[in-house]
Design an enzyme around this catalytic site. Structure first.
Site, PDB file in Angstrom:
ATOM      1  N   HIS A   1       0.860  -1.190   0.000  1.00 28.68           N
ATOM      2  CA  HIS A   1       0.000   0.000   0.000  1.00 28.68           C
ATOM      3  C   HIS A   1       0.890   1.232   0.000  1.00 28.68           C
ATOM      4  O   HIS A   1       1.995   1.195   0.551  1.00 28.68           O
ATOM      5  CB  HIS A   1      -0.907  -0.004   1.245  1.00 28.68           C
ATOM      6  CG  HIS A   1      -2.016   0.989   1.136  1.00 28.68           C
ATOM      7  ND1 HIS A   1      -1.829   2.333   1.369  1.00 28.68           N
ATOM      8  CD2 HIS A   1      -3.319   0.852   0.797  1.00 28.68           C
ATOM      9  CE1 HIS A   1      -2.974   2.966   1.178  1.00 28.68           C
ATOM     10  NE2 HIS A   1      -3.894   2.083   0.831  1.00 28.68           N
TER      11      HIS A   1
ATOM     12  N   GLU B   1      -3.953   2.898  -7.075  1.00 33.01           N
ATOM     13  CA  GLU B   1      -4.429   4.040  -6.291  1.00 33.01           C
ATOM     14  C   GLU B   1      -3.464   5.220  -6.469  1.00 33.01           C
ATOM     15  O   GLU B   1      -2.335   5.148  -5.963  1.00 33.01           O
ATOM     16  CB  GLU B   1      -4.456   3.708  -4.797  1.00 33.01           C
ATOM     17  CG  GLU B   1      -5.309   2.525  -4.437  1.00 33.01           C
ATOM     18  CD  GLU B   1      -5.575   2.444  -2.932  1.00 33.01           C
ATOM     19  OE1 GLU B   1      -6.721   2.199  -2.569  1.00 33.01           O
ATOM     20  OE2 GLU B   1      -4.635   2.645  -2.131  1.00 33.01           O
TER      21      GLU B   1
HETATM   22  O1  G3P Z   1      -6.670   1.349   0.427  1.00 30.19           O
HETATM   23  C1  G3P Z   1      -7.676   2.241   0.118  1.00 30.19           C
HETATM   24  C2  G3P Z   1      -7.257   3.613   0.247  1.00 30.19           C
HETATM   25  O2  G3P Z   1      -5.910   3.905   0.141  1.00 30.19           O
HETATM   26  C3  G3P Z   1      -8.140   4.624  -0.359  1.00 30.19           C
HETATM   27  O3  G3P Z   1      -8.349   5.500   0.664  1.00 30.19           O
HETATM   28  O4  G3P Z   1      -9.623   7.121   1.944  1.00 30.19           O
HETATM   29  O5  G3P Z   1      -9.151   7.520  -0.462  1.00 30.19           O
HETATM   30  O6  G3P Z   1     -10.781   5.741   0.193  1.00 30.19           O
HETATM   31  P1  G3P Z   1      -9.557   6.525   0.573  1.00 30.19           P
END
Ligand code: G3P
Length: 221
Positions: free
Chosen positions: A95, A143
């Site tokens: 992550h 992400e």
């Molecule tokens: O692992 C999920 C995360 O990094 C996304 O975070 O708070 O943007 O939904 P968020």
């Protein structure tokens, strides 16, 4: 056309509202919504919360991280054997808030796979996602770090990242693709699915919501 049952992984992280006793409370909410809606909701929780959440719910519980070491002299480490015996059936890896070197990632993947843990490896960009897909995890989760925890989703701000990742991860390497960062609404989820993702990773949209139950229900297609 998008999957009828997208995969939704709620990453609890270290928010006070989703750790300790609140992790169990939130896990039960995720389970309730999953059962009522027939949805595929999985939870990724911190190491100390795996066992209590596992005892409290029957939806899949994942670890947020594992270290690649073998059992023995590794004070403070979280080993795949430990998360498995605590009840986890999978793990997030790499992550952007807990990065691994490529070597560590390869070792972690090997260790996790040997124990039968589902592996979800995060990547910040489509190019990085392609490299990771070559290692054949169960899922790659893309992400963009700058959107994590914010109010603008990857689906809105960077749809190109999703389409590019679909080509590089799913079409080229036949590895399932999740996307995340800023996902909050049903429109965010549907856009990601329309572009070809198999599901989403979501944290703050649920963990810090005034009503996580309402937020989850409103997210589902
Ligand atoms: O692992 C999920 C995360 O990094 C996304 O975070 O708070 O943007 O939904 P968020």
């Amino acid at each position: 056309m998008y999957p009828a049952k997208p995969i939704i992984i709620v990453n609890f992280k270290t928010y006070p509202s989703s750790t300790g006793q609140n992790a169990v409370r939130l896990g039960k909410i995720c389970e309730k919504v999953a059962f009522e809606a027939g949805a595929d909701i999985r939870v990724a929780v911190s190491a100390p919360d795996i066992y209590p959440v596992f005892q409290g719910v029957s939806i899949p519980v994942y670890a947020e991280h594992i270290d690649p070491y073998t059992p023995g002299k590794h004070t403070g480490s979280v080993l795949p054997e430990m998360v498995k015996s605590a009840g986890a059936v999978g793990t997030l890896l790499n992550h952007s808030e807990h990065k691994l070197t490529l070597g560590e990632l390869e070792e972690s993947l090997e260790r996790a796979s040997k124990l039968g843990l589902v592996t979800v490896v995060c990547a910040a960009t489509p190019a990085r996602a392609e490299k990771i897909a070559r290692l054949k995890p169960d899922f790659v989760a893309v992400e963009p770090p700058e959107l994590i925890g914010g109010d603008v989703s990857v689906s809105t701000a960077k749809p190109g990242v999703i389409s590019e990742s679909v080509k590089l991860v799913k079409e080229k390497h036949h590895v399932k693709l999740l996307v995340g960062a800023g996902i909050k609404t049903r429109a965010d989820l549907l856009k990601a699915l329309e572009l070809g993702a198999d599901g989403v990773l979501i944290a703050s949209g649920i963990t810090t919501a005034e009503s996580p139950e309402k937020a989850l229900k409103e997210l589902l297609p």
